[in-house]
Design a protein around this motif. Structure first.
Motif, PDB file in Angstrom:
ATOM      1  N   VAL A 128     -41.313  44.120  28.662  1.00  0.00           N
ATOM      2  CA  VAL A 128     -41.863  45.244  27.893  1.00  0.00           C
ATOM      3  C   VAL A 128     -43.374  45.321  28.136  1.00  0.00           C
ATOM      4  N   THR A 151     -46.552  46.953  23.360  1.00  0.00           N
ATOM      5  CA  THR A 151     -45.448  47.838  23.002  1.00  0.00           C
ATOM      6  C   THR A 151     -44.377  47.055  22.245  1.00  0.00           C
ATOM      7  N   ALA A 152     -43.862  47.617  21.187  1.00  0.00           N
ATOM      8  CA  ALA A 152     -42.808  46.951  20.424  1.00  0.00           C
ATOM      9  C   ALA A 152     -41.542  46.856  21.259  1.00  0.00           C
ATOM     10  N   ALA A 153     -40.947  45.672  21.288  1.00  0.00           N
ATOM     11  CA  ALA A 153     -39.725  45.455  22.064  1.00  0.00           C
ATOM     12  C   ALA A 153     -38.539  46.102  21.370  1.00  0.00           C
ATOM     13  N   LYS A 154     -37.779  46.897  22.127  1.00  0.00           N
ATOM     14  CA  LYS A 154     -36.633  47.607  21.562  1.00  0.00           C
ATOM     15  C   LYS A 154     -35.299  47.133  22.115  1.00  0.00           C
ATOM     16  N   ALA A 195     -34.153  56.326  27.749  1.00  0.00           N
ATOM     17  CA  ALA A 195     -34.854  55.859  26.553  1.00  0.00           C
ATOM     18  C   ALA A 195     -34.522  56.712  25.338  1.00  0.00           C
ATOM     19  N   ALA A 239     -40.448  50.106  30.522  1.00  0.00           N
ATOM     20  CA  ALA A 239     -41.283  49.083  29.881  1.00  0.00           C
ATOM     21  C   ALA A 239     -42.219  49.733  28.876  1.00  0.00           C
ATOM     22  N   HIS A 293     -32.925  55.248  21.998  1.00  0.00           N
ATOM     23  CA  HIS A 293     -33.718  55.403  20.775  1.00  0.00           C
ATOM     24  C   HIS A 293     -32.869  55.982  19.641  1.00  0.00           C
ATOM     25  N   ALA A 302     -41.616  52.329  27.240  1.00  0.00           N
ATOM     26  CA  ALA A 302     -40.806  52.799  26.111  1.00  0.00           C
ATOM     27  C   ALA A 302     -40.293  51.642  25.262  1.00  0.00           C
ATOM     28  N   GLY A 303     -40.577  50.396  25.681  1.00  0.00           N
ATOM     29  CA  GLY A 303     -40.204  49.246  24.867  1.00  0.00           C
ATOM     30  C   GLY A 303     -39.010  48.457  25.353  1.00  0.00           C
ATOM     31  N   TYR A 304     -38.586  48.694  26.601  1.00  0.00           N
ATOM     32  CA  TYR A 304     -37.382  48.033  27.086  1.00  0.00           C
ATOM     33  C   TYR A 304     -37.665  47.061  28.228  1.00  0.00           C
ATOM     34  N   ARG A 305     -37.160  45.863  28.091  1.00  0.00           N
ATOM     35  CA  ARG A 305     -37.123  44.917  29.202  1.00  0.00           C
ATOM     36  C   ARG A 305     -35.987  45.348  30.117  1.00  0.00           C
TER      37      ARG A 305
END
Length: 320
Positions: free
Chosen positions: A32, A36-39, A312, A63, A316, A65-68
């Motif tokens: 991420v 950025t907050a991990a989602k 994303a 990344a 979301h 957008a918060g995604y690994r």
């Protein structure tokens, strides 16, 4: 064959071999973005003749957008070794088990997922809390052949997954015209080595015409890198999975019965599985549907920013 814009991972991404209970798999793992907050975590499965590099352009926007994101070479694909003569390890259920092992290695969720699967099979309810269970699951994305593998993995055990995205991957076998192309390749592999088959492909499809081709995947002008990738593929893997593409049964009803959110994403033009066929499949699955304008069979390489945004947005909404 697929033609990613580059084979160089983006800044911050790491290429390594992921150790699993079913062996090691070559991956590109992008964390991420800082701050950025991990989602969640996303596992990306490439298509026929493709590789993990086909998703390179998706890592940075996802990344942010918060995604690994973890893109993987399947068994016998590019930098993941596999038997060259034995087709047994490339049966669809075997490849699906590889995916589940990859998820377990990425999340450490073997115990919980196994418990969930066992409970689900007996008709009971999961013992995990909703938050913990969701955290230990991944969003699964399969492109083309990778979609068939992803579907098989979900049907084997859906409890390891938060969602499934079928990217340019249809309900059953590929179109008759693409079946003919795959048959030609399989016939060539039966009598020629990989280098000879590569030369034959180049003779039939000159590089200068690549932009207009409608292959099983789509676009990189670095022919030497493409040739290296081709030569590292297992002939047995190409033969076995090519046969699967031409004989895959319709399993949409089975998938529709699985309690998992599904996203059907494609370009607006595709002669492997037509957009109209994918529209119909999405209705049968009660799935979210995205058509990426300007893209063909590989929206991940044709229009990566638009594709990443659609992915994303779908994930979301699941957390709302």
């Amino acid at each position: 064959m697929s033609r990613p814009a580059t084979f160089v991972p983006p800044s911050g991404a790491r290429a390594y071999r992921l150790g699993t209970a079913r062996g090691e798999f070559a991956v590109i793992d992008a964390p991420v973005a800082p701050g950025t907050a991990a989602k969640g975590t996303v596992l990306l499965l490439p298509g026929y003749t493709g590789s993990k590099e086909d998703f390179i352009a998706l890592h940075e926007p996802l990344a942010a957008a918060g995604y690994r994101t973890v893109a993987v070479d399947g068994r016998g694909q590019y930098e993941t070794p596999g038997p060259k003569d034995d087709e047994t390890p490339y049966a669809l259920d075997e490849l699906a088990r590889d995916v589940i092992a990859q998820v377990d290695a990425l999340t450490g969720a073997t115990t919980n997922a196994t418990t969930n699967a066992s409970t689900n099979a007996t008709g009971g309810t999961s013992t995990d809390s909703g938050a913990d269970a969701t955290q230990n699951r991944v969003h699964l994305v399969g492109h083309s052949l990778g979609g068939l593998v992803a579907r098989a993995a979900v049907l084997l055990d859906h409890t390891r997954f938060r969602s499934l995205t079928l990217m340019s991957s249809g309900p059953a076998e590929i179109s008759p015209s693409q079946q003919q192309r795959v048959k030609l390749l399989r016939d060539g592999l039966a009598v020629m080595n990989m280098a000879q088959v590569w030369d034959a492909i180049q003779a039939l499809e000159p590089p200068e015409d690549a932009a207009g081709q409608k292959d099983l995947d789509a676009g990189l002008d670095d022919l030497e890198t493409l040739r290296k990738r081709w030569l590292l593929n297992s002939p047995a893997q190409l033969t076995a999975t090519g046969r699967q593409l031409c004989t895959e049964p319709d399993r949409v009803a089975e998938l529709a019965a699985v309690p998992l959110p599904v996203h059907v994403l494609s370009g607006e033009r595709d002669d492997t599985w037509s957009p109209a066929l994918l529209d119909e499949m999405a209705v049968r699955l009660t799935a979210h549907r995205t058509v990426v304008r300007g893209a063909e069979h590989s929206p991940n390489t044709d229009c990566p920013l638009e594709t990443a945004a659609a992915l994303a947005a779908f994930w979301h909404q699941l957390d709302q």
